[in-house]
Scaffold this motif. Structure first.
Motif, PDB file in Angstrom:
ATOM      1  N   VAL A 206      55.382  17.311  -2.942  1.00 37.76           N
ATOM      2  CA  VAL A 206      54.482  16.436  -2.179  1.00 37.76           C
ATOM      3  C   VAL A 206      54.416  16.814  -0.699  1.00 37.76           C
ATOM      4  N   LEU A 207      55.529  17.310  -0.147  1.00 33.99           N
ATOM      5  CA  LEU A 207      55.540  17.709   1.269  1.00 33.99           C
ATOM      6  C   LEU A 207      54.896  19.077   1.480  1.00 33.99           C
ATOM      7  N   GLY A 208      54.910  19.897   0.424  1.00 35.94           N
ATOM      8  CA  GLY A 208      54.434  21.277   0.570  1.00 35.94           C
ATOM      9  C   GLY A 208      55.513  22.198   1.105  1.00 35.94           C
ATOM     10  N   CYS A 209      56.696  21.640   1.315  1.00 32.28           N
ATOM     11  CA  CYS A 209      57.854  22.426   1.772  1.00 32.28           C
ATOM     12  C   CYS A 209      59.092  21.553   1.591  1.00 32.28           C
ATOM     13  N   MET A 210      60.268  22.142   1.750  1.00 29.74           N
ATOM     14  CA  MET A 210      61.494  21.331   1.709  1.00 29.74           C
ATOM     15  C   MET A 210      61.663  20.640   3.068  1.00 29.74           C
ATOM     16  N   PRO A 211      62.093  19.401   3.073  1.00 30.78           N
ATOM     17  CA  PRO A 211      62.285  18.695   4.353  1.00 30.78           C
ATOM     18  C   PRO A 211      63.492  19.244   5.115  1.00 30.78           C
ATOM     19  N   GLU A 212      63.367  19.288   6.449  1.00 29.25           N
ATOM     20  CA  GLU A 212      64.532  19.704   7.257  1.00 29.25           C
ATOM     21  C   GLU A 212      65.581  18.610   7.284  1.00 29.25           C
ATOM     22  N   GLN A 221      75.339   8.256  -6.508  1.00 32.66           N
ATOM     23  CA  GLN A 221      75.759   9.657  -6.658  1.00 32.66           C
ATOM     24  C   GLN A 221      74.586  10.605  -6.923  1.00 32.66           C
ATOM     25  N   ALA A 222      73.727  10.249  -7.867  1.00 32.31           N
ATOM     26  CA  ALA A 222      72.602  11.123  -8.208  1.00 32.31           C
ATOM     27  C   ALA A 222      71.652  11.307  -7.026  1.00 32.31           C
ATOM     28  N   CYS A 223      71.536  10.279  -6.200  1.00 38.88           N
ATOM     29  CA  CYS A 223      70.644  10.356  -5.030  1.00 38.88           C
ATOM     30  C   CYS A 223      71.231  11.260  -3.943  1.00 38.88           C
ATOM     31  N   ILE A 224      72.552  11.213  -3.788  1.00 38.92           N
ATOM     32  CA  ILE A 224      73.204  12.117  -2.824  1.00 38.92           C
ATOM     33  C   ILE A 224      73.041  13.560  -3.300  1.00 38.92           C
ATOM     34  N   GLN A 225      73.190  13.771  -4.601  1.00 33.34           N
ATOM     35  CA  GLN A 225      72.988  15.106  -5.164  1.00 33.34           C
ATOM     36  C   GLN A 225      71.557  15.588  -4.905  1.00 33.34           C
ATOM     37  N   ALA A 226      70.587  14.724  -5.175  1.00 34.53           N
ATOM     38  CA  ALA A 226      69.182  15.066  -4.928  1.00 34.53           C
ATOM     39  C   ALA A 226      68.954  15.373  -3.450  1.00 34.53           C
ATOM     40  N   GLY A 227      69.650  14.620  -2.591  1.00 38.34           N
ATOM     41  CA  GLY A 227      69.528  14.834  -1.142  1.00 38.34           C
ATOM     42  C   GLY A 227      69.978  16.222  -0.731  1.00 38.34           C
ATOM     43  N   ILE A 228      71.056  16.697  -1.328  1.00 38.54           N
ATOM     44  CA  ILE A 228      71.533  18.051  -1.020  1.00 38.54           C
ATOM     45  C   ILE A 228      70.541  19.088  -1.530  1.00 38.54           C
ATOM     46  N   TYR A 229      70.121  18.944  -2.777  1.00 38.15           N
ATOM     47  CA  TYR A 229      69.174  19.921  -3.345  1.00 38.15           C
ATOM     48  C   TYR A 229      67.843  19.940  -2.592  1.00 38.15           C
ATOM     49  N   ALA A 230      67.432  18.777  -2.095  1.00 37.61           N
ATOM     50  CA  ALA A 230      66.106  18.671  -1.470  1.00 37.61           C
ATOM     51  C   ALA A 230      66.058  19.245  -0.060  1.00 37.61           C
ATOM     52  N   THR A 231      67.187  19.188   0.652  1.00 35.99           N
ATOM     53  CA  THR A 231      67.174  19.557   2.071  1.00 35.99           C
ATOM     54  C   THR A 231      67.046  21.060   2.266  1.00 35.99           C
ATOM     55  N   ARG A 232      66.147  21.441   3.166  1.00 34.49           N
ATOM     56  CA  ARG A 232      65.923  22.845   3.476  1.00 34.49           C
ATOM     57  C   ARG A 232      67.203  23.509   4.003  1.00 34.49           C
TER      58      ARG A 232
END
Length: 324
Positions: A206-212, A221-232
């Motif tokens: 949706v952003l067109g890129c990974m967020p900084e 826990q799953a959200c923290i994991q997603a947070g790591i994978y998502a961050t540029r």
């Protein structure tokens, strides 16, 4: 010190948690404790030596007051002081009551155009200010906010205010995501049964890129994991939400991609900033309040919060005042 007649007090998830479970981590309720730490009121009396406030002044209350001038206070990070007093954190009483006494230096005069309710909302707003500062949000940042409860929402508001170009928010609840849109989110993603990697991929899509920058507001826990994978790579993940003490996360993924993982503990030095933003109408926190109850109906108000209805539930402690 000053004596205050309380006006508006918001209910926080932590208040409900203490009420239901009697503890948060190492903070255990051993004796009866007054709840409430998101508050505003009117000065009734001032103690000797108080010069910046007088009876009749309307104030917002910062609930954390250092008890001693230690190394953390000297460096301006008084929130980290181990002996700090904090409203409604055992054994310290909160301010959900008719009258309340507080350190005058941590009571901030509200301008005439800032309501009592906005004054009470400065406390959750401060979490957003502190988190976005720790995250390094700046002009043009792409930001992922995980969780659309009150804290997720204040992070959306503050991130946009600090210059974020685009903010994407995830949550399980469609109604909460609608509220995120209302306060300025550019994109929302309703999470159902996706894996953390799939959530990260959707954020990138949706952003067109990974967020900084990722601001994690759930503690799940799953959200923290997603947070790591998502961050540029080279970006920053700020952990705001609190969940279990031990969580399993892909820390090597974060390490090899130089993703900085930062925590926050409450806030510091945020009340003057928040008051300036509210007074200048640069931010609007009014949509956050969805329910109002008189103090007599506090139990009903807590039940409403516990059920996850609305966003911010506000208690009115002054029966003579009919205005928000």
């Amino acid at each position: 010190e000053v004596l205050l007649r309380m006006h508006s007090v918001g209910i926080c998830g932590s208040d409900v948690h203490y009420w239901q479970h009697g503890r948060i981590g190492d903070f255990v309720v051993k004796d009866p404790m007054v709840l409430g730490h998101e508050a505003s009121g009117t000065v009734v009396k001032v103690g000797p030596g108080v010069t910046h406030l007088k009876p009749g002044d309307r104030v917002a209350i910062e609930p954390g007051v250092p008890r001693e001038m230690d190394e953390f206070c000297k460096t301006g990070r008084y929130n980290l002081s181990p002996t700090i007093f904090f409203c409604a954190t055992p054994p310290d009483d909160g301010n959900l009551c008719r009258y309340y006494k507080h350190n005058a230096s941590y009571c901030y005069k509200l301008p005439d155009n800032v309501t009592f309710e906005e004054g009470a909302l400065i406390e959750p707003l401060s979490v957003g200010i502190h988190a976005c500062k720790r995250a390094g949000v700046t002009l043009g940042s792409k930001v992922f906010v995980s969780g659309s409860g009150p804290i997720g929402l204040v992070n959306v508001i503050v991130a946009k205010m600090m210059g974020a170009a685009e903010v994407v928010v995830t949550d399980l609840s469609a109604s909460r995501l609608q509220k995120a849109k209302e306060v300025g989110a550019d994109f929302t993603i309703q999470v159902k049964k996706e894996t953390p990697q799939e959530v990260a991929a959707k954020v990138e899509s949706v952003l067109g890129c990974m967020p900084e920058i990722t601001v994690e507001c759930t503690g799940v826990q799953a959200c923290i994991q997603a947070g790591i994978y998502a961050t540029r790579s080279g970006g920053t993940l700020v952990l705001v939400g609190l969940g279990p003490e031990m969580v399993t996360v892909p820390i090597v993924n974060a390490a090899v991609r130089e993703v900085d993982v930062r925590g926050i503990f409450r806030y510091c030095n945020t009340w003057p900033v928040a008051i300036a933003l509210l007074a200048s109408k640069r931010i609007n926190v009014k949509p956050l309040v969805t329910h109002r109850f008189p103090l007599e109906k506090a139990l009903e108000a807590f039940e409403t919060t516990k059920r996850g209805e609305g966003v911010k539930v506000m208690l009115k402690c002054d029966p003579t005042d009919q205005n928000p």
